[in-house]
Scaffold this motif. Structure first.
Motif, PDB file in Angstrom:
ATOM      1  N   TYR A  85       0.815  -1.209   0.000  1.00  0.00           N
ATOM      2  CA  TYR A  85       0.000   0.000   0.000  1.00  0.00           C
ATOM      3  C   TYR A  85       0.854   1.266   0.000  1.00  0.00           C
ATOM      4  CZ  TYR A  85      -3.787  -3.187   1.116  1.00  0.00           C
ATOM      5  OH  TYR A  85      -4.687  -4.209   1.072  1.00  0.00           O
ATOM      6  N   VAL A  86       0.449   2.226  -0.821  1.00  0.00           N
ATOM      7  CA  VAL A  86       1.170   3.496  -0.888  1.00  0.00           C
ATOM      8  C   VAL A  86       1.120   4.200   0.465  1.00  0.00           C
ATOM      9  CG1 VAL A  86       1.276   5.755  -2.005  1.00  0.00           C
ATOM     10  CG2 VAL A  86       0.682   3.720  -3.349  1.00  0.00           C
ATOM     11  N   PHE A  87      -0.042   4.224   1.085  1.00  0.00           N
ATOM     12  CA  PHE A  87      -0.201   4.934   2.358  1.00  0.00           C
ATOM     13  C   PHE A  87      -0.496   3.961   3.501  1.00  0.00           C
ATOM     14  CE2 PHE A  87      -1.778   7.834  -1.016  1.00  0.00           C
ATOM     15  CZ  PHE A  87      -0.722   8.740  -0.966  1.00  0.00           C
ATOM     16  N   GLY A  88       0.049   2.768   3.423  1.00  0.00           N
ATOM     17  CA  GLY A  88      -0.233   1.749   4.427  1.00  0.00           C
ATOM     18  C   GLY A  88       0.400   2.032   5.776  1.00  0.00           C
ATOM     19  N   THR A  89      -0.036   1.285   6.766  1.00  0.00           N
ATOM     20  CA  THR A  89       0.548   1.371   8.101  1.00  0.00           C
ATOM     21  C   THR A  89       1.922   0.702   8.104  1.00  0.00           C
ATOM     22  OG1 THR A  89      -0.363  -0.752   8.810  1.00  0.00           O
ATOM     23  CG2 THR A  89      -1.769   1.195   9.070  1.00  0.00           C
ATOM     24  N   ARG A  90       2.591   0.747   9.227  1.00  0.00           N
ATOM     25  CA  ARG A  90       3.900   0.102   9.330  1.00  0.00           C
ATOM     26  C   ARG A  90       3.816  -1.404   9.101  1.00  0.00           C
ATOM     27  NH1 ARG A  90       5.389   1.499  15.436  1.00  0.00           N
ATOM     28  NH2 ARG A  90       4.626   3.510  14.668  1.00  0.00           N
ATOM     29  N   ASN A  91       2.617  -1.958   9.329  1.00  0.00           N
ATOM     30  CA  ASN A  91       2.417  -3.393   9.079  1.00  0.00           C
ATOM     31  C   ASN A  91       1.805  -3.656   7.701  1.00  0.00           C
ATOM     32  OD1 ASN A  91       3.331  -4.182  11.693  1.00  0.00           O
ATOM     33  ND2 ASN A  91       1.365  -3.484  12.525  1.00  0.00           N
ATOM     34  N   ASP A  92       1.806  -2.612   6.870  1.00  0.00           N
ATOM     35  CA  ASP A  92       1.318  -2.707   5.495  1.00  0.00           C
ATOM     36  C   ASP A  92      -0.153  -3.100   5.424  1.00  0.00           C
ATOM     37  OD1 ASP A  92       1.877  -2.093   2.907  1.00  0.00           O
ATOM     38  OD2 ASP A  92       2.601  -4.073   2.358  1.00  0.00           O
ATOM     39  N   THR A  93      -0.962  -2.422   6.223  1.00  0.00           N
ATOM     40  CA  THR A  93      -2.412  -2.531   6.132  1.00  0.00           C
ATOM     41  C   THR A  93      -2.963  -1.146   5.804  1.00  0.00           C
ATOM     42  OG1 THR A  93      -2.657  -2.132   8.513  1.00  0.00           O
ATOM     43  CG2 THR A  93      -2.531  -4.434   7.785  1.00  0.00           C
ATOM     44  N   VAL A  94      -4.224  -1.090   5.411  1.00  0.00           N
ATOM     45  CA  VAL A  94      -4.828   0.188   5.039  1.00  0.00           C
ATOM     46  C   VAL A  94      -5.039   1.052   6.284  1.00  0.00           C
ATOM     47  CG1 VAL A  94      -6.872   1.267   4.007  1.00  0.00           C
ATOM     48  CG2 VAL A  94      -5.973  -0.871   3.068  1.00  0.00           C
ATOM     49  N   LYS A  95      -4.667   2.314   6.198  1.00  0.00           N
ATOM     50  CA  LYS A  95      -4.831   3.227   7.322  1.00  0.00           C
ATOM     51  C   LYS A  95      -6.311   3.436   7.644  1.00  0.00           C
ATOM     52  CE  LYS A  95      -0.645   6.089   6.895  1.00  0.00           C
ATOM     53  NZ  LYS A  95      -0.061   5.639   8.154  1.00  0.00           N
ATOM     54  N   ASP A  96      -6.604   3.565   8.924  1.00  0.00           N
ATOM     55  CA  ASP A  96      -7.961   3.812   9.385  1.00  0.00           C
ATOM     56  C   ASP A  96      -8.379   5.233   9.014  1.00  0.00           C
ATOM     57  OD1 ASP A  96     -10.292   3.000  11.245  1.00  0.00           O
ATOM     58  OD2 ASP A  96      -9.653   4.943  12.030  1.00  0.00           O
ATOM     59  N   ALA A  97      -9.614   5.382   8.535  1.00  0.00           N
ATOM     60  CA  ALA A  97     -10.097   6.686   8.074  1.00  0.00           C
ATOM     61  C   ALA A  97     -10.074   7.719   9.187  1.00  0.00           C
ATOM     62  CB  ALA A  97     -11.507   6.546   7.514  1.00  0.00           C
ATOM     63  N   ARG A  98     -10.405   7.317  10.406  1.00  0.00           N
ATOM     64  CA  ARG A  98     -10.430   8.279  11.509  1.00  0.00           C
ATOM     65  C   ARG A  98      -9.035   8.770  11.854  1.00  0.00           C
ATOM     66  NH1 ARG A  98     -13.869   4.570  15.503  1.00  0.00           N
ATOM     67  NH2 ARG A  98     -12.462   3.089  14.503  1.00  0.00           N
ATOM     68  N   ASN A  99      -8.050   7.897  11.763  1.00  0.00           N
ATOM     69  CA  ASN A  99      -6.679   8.318  12.038  1.00  0.00           C
ATOM     70  C   ASN A  99      -6.182   9.300  10.989  1.00  0.00           C
ATOM     71  OD1 ASN A  99      -6.548   6.744  14.326  1.00  0.00           O
ATOM     72  ND2 ASN A  99      -5.643   4.988  13.279  1.00  0.00           N
ATOM     73  N   VAL A 100      -6.538   9.028   9.727  1.00  0.00           N
ATOM     74  CA  VAL A 100      -6.150   9.946   8.656  1.00  0.00           C
ATOM     75  C   VAL A 100      -6.801  11.305   8.879  1.00  0.00           C
ATOM     76  CG1 VAL A 100      -6.303  10.425   6.179  1.00  0.00           C
ATOM     77  CG2 VAL A 100      -5.746   8.111   6.971  1.00  0.00           C
ATOM     78  N   ALA A 101      -8.091  11.309   9.223  1.00  0.00           N
ATOM     79  CA  ALA A 101      -8.810  12.566   9.448  1.00  0.00           C
ATOM     80  C   ALA A 101      -8.223  13.334  10.623  1.00  0.00           C
ATOM     81  CB  ALA A 101     -10.294  12.280   9.696  1.00  0.00           C
ATOM     82  N   ARG A 102      -7.874  12.619  11.680  1.00  0.00           N
ATOM     83  CA  ARG A 102      -7.308  13.262  12.862  1.00  0.00           C
ATOM     84  C   ARG A 102      -5.957  13.903  12.547  1.00  0.00           C
ATOM     85  NH1 ARG A 102      -9.002   9.580  16.208  1.00  0.00           N
ATOM     86  NH2 ARG A 102      -7.243   8.190  15.845  1.00  0.00           N
ATOM     87  N   TYR A 103      -5.116  13.178  11.812  1.00  0.00           N
ATOM     88  CA  TYR A 103      -3.805  13.694  11.465  1.00  0.00           C
ATOM     89  C   TYR A 103      -3.935  14.858  10.495  1.00  0.00           C
ATOM     90  CZ  TYR A 103       1.264  13.438  11.220  1.00  0.00           C
ATOM     91  OH  TYR A 103       2.595  13.736  11.347  1.00  0.00           O
ATOM     92  N   PHE A 104      -4.887  14.754   9.576  1.00  0.00           N
ATOM     93  CA  PHE A 104      -5.081  15.820   8.601  1.00  0.00           C
ATOM     94  C   PHE A 104      -5.499  17.113   9.294  1.00  0.00           C
ATOM     95  CE2 PHE A 104      -7.998  18.113   5.702  1.00  0.00           C
ATOM     96  CZ  PHE A 104      -7.081  18.453   4.726  1.00  0.00           C
ATOM     97  N   GLN A 105      -6.462  17.040  10.215  1.00  0.00           N
ATOM     98  CA  GLN A 105      -6.902  18.243  10.918  1.00  0.00           C
ATOM     99  C   GLN A 105      -5.761  18.843  11.728  1.00  0.00           C
ATOM    100  OE1 GLN A 105      -9.761  20.125  10.839  1.00  0.00           O
ATOM    101  NE2 GLN A 105      -8.548  21.484  12.146  1.00  0.00           N
ATOM    102  N   ALA A 106      -4.924  17.990  12.310  1.00  0.00           N
ATOM    103  CA  ALA A 106      -3.798  18.488  13.103  1.00  0.00           C
ATOM    104  C   ALA A 106      -2.834  19.291  12.236  1.00  0.00           C
ATOM    105  CB  ALA A 106      -3.068  17.321  13.760  1.00  0.00           C
ATOM    106  N   ILE A 107      -2.551  18.813  11.049  1.00  0.00           N
ATOM    107  CA  ILE A 107      -1.589  19.520  10.205  1.00  0.00           C
ATOM    108  C   ILE A 107      -2.213  20.771   9.582  1.00  0.00           C
ATOM    109  CG2 ILE A 107      -1.938  18.430   7.935  1.00  0.00           C
ATOM    110  CD1 ILE A 107       1.269  18.025   8.163  1.00  0.00           C
ATOM    111  N   VAL A 108      -3.532  20.753   9.374  1.00  0.00           N
ATOM    112  CA  VAL A 108      -4.228  21.961   8.926  1.00  0.00           C
ATOM    113  C   VAL A 108      -4.133  23.038  10.000  1.00  0.00           C
ATOM    114  CG1 VAL A 108      -6.508  22.925   8.437  1.00  0.00           C
ATOM    115  CG2 VAL A 108      -5.799  20.824   7.323  1.00  0.00           C
ATOM    116  N   THR A 109      -4.304  22.630  11.246  1.00  0.00           N
ATOM    117  CA  THR A 109      -4.189  23.567  12.356  1.00  0.00           C
ATOM    118  C   THR A 109      -2.770  24.116  12.459  1.00  0.00           C
ATOM    119  OG1 THR A 109      -5.925  22.377  13.566  1.00  0.00           O
ATOM    120  CG2 THR A 109      -4.492  23.844  14.845  1.00  0.00           C
ATOM    121  N   ASP A 110      -1.779  23.247  12.309  1.00  0.00           N
ATOM    122  CA  ASP A 110      -0.381  23.691  12.332  1.00  0.00           C
ATOM    123  C   ASP A 110      -0.093  24.693  11.217  1.00  0.00           C
ATOM    124  OD1 ASP A 110       0.114  22.110  14.493  1.00  0.00           O
ATOM    125  OD2 ASP A 110       1.072  20.476  13.373  1.00  0.00           O
ATOM    126  N   ALA A 111      -0.795  24.534  10.100  1.00  0.00           N
ATOM    127  CA  ALA A 111      -0.601  25.455   8.977  1.00  0.00           C
ATOM    128  C   ALA A 111      -1.343  26.773   9.186  1.00  0.00           C
ATOM    129  CB  ALA A 111      -1.074  24.797   7.680  1.00  0.00           C
TER     130      ALA A 111
END
Length: 404
Positions: free
Chosen positions: A306-332
């Motif tokens: 997976y291009v954006f997989g976890t360290r164990n090469d599974t699909v990232k959870d949608a909530r984790n992606v959303a949480r990280y995305f909002q955090a970096i938007v806030t940092d910006a």
């Protein structure tokens, strides 16, 4: 008590038997409706304060029996909802089932659950919707009504009720929902700079791909390297780990999603999208960092799927992606709450600003009809001028040259 006979009277064929019960303090009626599938007699009982009330119930039982409807009126809306959740969604996605369960458990059962399904009226449904319109948005109220209609249709197929009263009403206008929004070019540049400086290389690649191709979040998260072609030159080994037999432009094949069986949202959603040069550069750099990070931390690093997989090469959870995305938007220092799907809206807005037609945008984002594009992204679309797949290259070229 002369008008309350203690003994049963023999009734004419098909009329049923009515008798008074001191123990229950009411009239009890029994009527024969033939035989059940197992061969036993189908002889339901009804109760009423008067003989006339019992006879009316006999009439209803006969009508239901003639229409193939299960006798009795004890089956409630709550029972119908639970049966629907248990058996009525065998092919639906996990996310869809969760959404329907929320409609049922948080709204329909608390509001209508105690009502007998056969006695439910259109007025009951109207009153229920009127109460809900102060709590939820118009679109969400429409989805709740849609779920109620599905529940009753399921009950109809199970011979629990004759008609679907929810089909007779329309959802009223409710609260105004939160409209999806798009970032301005300046906000986009702020986000790109903050992502570039992030200690998590995947977020930079994820934002770049989503913002500059318009892929859905459910398509980006399960994207595989075998569907990502960053250097598909003839005779050379590509990032997809294959050697192409002809020269092709860098592109991604959006053929999969996190939906059941991996299918995209619709058949038209299966599409191949050319990649802007700077997105190719970002993904190429990210592929190297992904490999090195996995190897350094003793995780699987060969044949990463997976291009954006976890360290164990599974699909990232949608909530984790959303949480990280909002955090970096806030940092910006971009004001407001943002979710990953609004990168898709941003792509549509920028493409439209640069003159792309509705038809081109519909093709790129995987809509079967341009009417869908205009409806869903109506706030992002601008008057049509021209078309092109690399319209954003010129807008962001200077930004990426500065980074180099």
């Amino acid at each position: 008590m002369s008008d309350k006979p203690q003994r049963r009277k023999k009734a004419s064929h098909g009329d049923g038997t009515i008798y008074w019960s001191d123990a229950e303090g009411c009239y009890i009626g029994e009527i024969s409706l033939g035989y059940r599938p197992d061969g036993s007699r189908n002889r339901p009982k009804v109760r009423g304060r008067t003989k006339a009330e019992v006879k009316d119930k006999f009439k209803q039982l006969k009508e239901d029996h003639a229409n193939g409807i299960e006798p009795g009126d004890k089956y409630t809306v709550a029972q119908a909802c639970r049966d629907f959740l248990a058996r009525g969604l065998p092919r639906q996605e996990e996310g869809t089932v969760k959404g329907v369960a929320i409609h049922v458990n948080n709204h329909i059962i608390p509001g209508l659950g105690k009502a007998k399904l056969k006695r439910l009226t259109a007025d009951d449904v109207d009153d229920f919707l009127s109460k809900k319109k102060t709590e939820v948005s118009t679109s969400y109220l429409g989805r709740i009504l849609g779920t109620l209609r599905r529940v009753i249709r399921f009950a109809q197929r199970r011979n629990k009720v004759v008609r679907n009263v929810a089909e007779l009403v329309e959802a009223p206008t409710a609260k105004e929902g939160r409209p999806s929004k798009a970032m301005t070019l300046e906000q986009g540049k702020l986000l790109v700079r903050k992502c570039r400086a992030s200690r998590e290389p995947w977020i930079y690649a994820y934002v770049a791909l989503s913002m500059f191709t318009g892929v859905r979040t459910e398509e980006a998260r399960p994207l595989k390297w075998e569907h990502t072609h960053l250097n598909p030159a003839k005779g050379e080994r590509c990032s997809c780990r294959r050697v192409h037999k002809e020269d092709l432009p860098p592109h991604v094949e959006v053929w999969r999603s996190v939906r059941k069986k991996g299918d995209t949202k619709t058949e038209k959603s299966r599409r191949t999208i050319a990649l802007p040069s700077y997105v190719v550069a970002i993904l190429t750099d990210y592929a190297v960092k992904q490999f090195e990070s996995r190897k350094r931390n003793n995780h699987e690093y060969e044949n990463i799927i997976y291009v954006f997989g976890t360290r164990n090469d599974t699909v990232k959870d949608a909530r984790n992606v959303a949480r990280y995305f909002q955090a970096i938007v806030t940092d910006a220092e971009i004001e407001g709450e943002w979710v990953p799907r609004e990168l898709r809206h941003t792509f549509v807005s920028w493409m439209s600003d640069q003159g792309a037609s509705d038809e081109l945008i519909a093709d790129l984002v995987g809509h079967r009809k341009t009417s869908t594009t205009r409806t869903v992204y109506r706030h992002q679309l601008r008057p049509v001028i021209t078309k092109g797949t690399d319209l954003l290259d010129g807008v962001f070229a200077e930004e990426f040259r500065e980074a180099e």
